[in-house]
Design an enzyme around this catalytic site. Structure first.
Site, PDB file in Angstrom:
ATOM      1  N   GLU A   5       0.837  -1.191   0.000  1.00 46.56           N
ATOM      2  CA  GLU A   5       0.000   0.000   0.000  1.00 46.56           C
ATOM      3  C   GLU A   5       0.876   1.246   0.000  1.00 46.56           C
ATOM      4  O   GLU A   5       0.589   2.224  -0.651  1.00 46.56           O
ATOM      5  CB  GLU A   5      -0.934  -0.027   1.225  1.00 46.56           C
ATOM      6  N   ASP A   6       1.981   1.193   0.758  1.00 48.87           N
ATOM      7  CA  ASP A   6       2.852   2.366   0.866  1.00 48.87           C
ATOM      8  C   ASP A   6       4.240   1.901   1.266  1.00 48.87           C
ATOM      9  O   ASP A   6       4.428   0.786   1.760  1.00 48.87           O
ATOM     10  CB  ASP A   6       2.301   3.339   1.902  1.00 48.87           C
ATOM     11  N   HIS A  66      -3.018   1.837   6.201  1.00 46.69           N
ATOM     12  CA  HIS A  66      -3.204   2.716   5.047  1.00 46.69           C
ATOM     13  C   HIS A  66      -2.136   3.789   5.147  1.00 46.69           C
ATOM     14  O   HIS A  66      -2.289   4.777   5.840  1.00 46.69           O
ATOM     15  CB  HIS A  66      -4.603   3.331   5.058  1.00 46.69           C
ATOM     16  N   ILE A  68       2.241   4.667   5.562  1.00 43.78           N
ATOM     17  CA  ILE A  68       3.256   4.435   6.574  1.00 43.78           C
ATOM     18  C   ILE A  68       4.208   5.616   6.542  1.00 43.78           C
ATOM     19  O   ILE A  68       4.463   6.203   5.484  1.00 43.78           O
ATOM     20  CB  ILE A  68       4.016   3.107   6.344  1.00 43.78           C
TER      21      ILE A  68
END
Length: 73
Positions: A5-6, A66, A68
């Site tokens: 996601e990140d 969601h 970092i």
């Protein structure tokens, strides 16, 4: 398996990667699997992502990362 996601890369080459975001309306490839944080050392010749163990007492069933970010002191 479903991608990250990140990612946040520290000046020393360590990368922290969040994975497992479940978002309403989007298909989840592993709906019952909790989110994860991985560490990758980009200084290695063949870097690989290693799952970090999350402390006991943390409710992993609700972990849905969601984004970092890191703080270096």
């Amino acid at each position: 398996e479903a991608g990250s996601e990140d990612i946040d890369i520290l000046p020393n080459g360590l990368a922290f990667i969040s994975s497992g975001l479940k978002y309403p309306g989007l298909k989840s490839f592993a709906p019952d699997k909790p989110g994860e944080i991985f560490l990758m050392d980009l200084n290695e010749d063949y870097p690989r992502a290693v799952e970090l163990r999350i402390s006991r007492g943390f409710d992993l069933s609700l972990f849905n990362p969601h984004g970092i970010s890191t703080y270096v002191d």
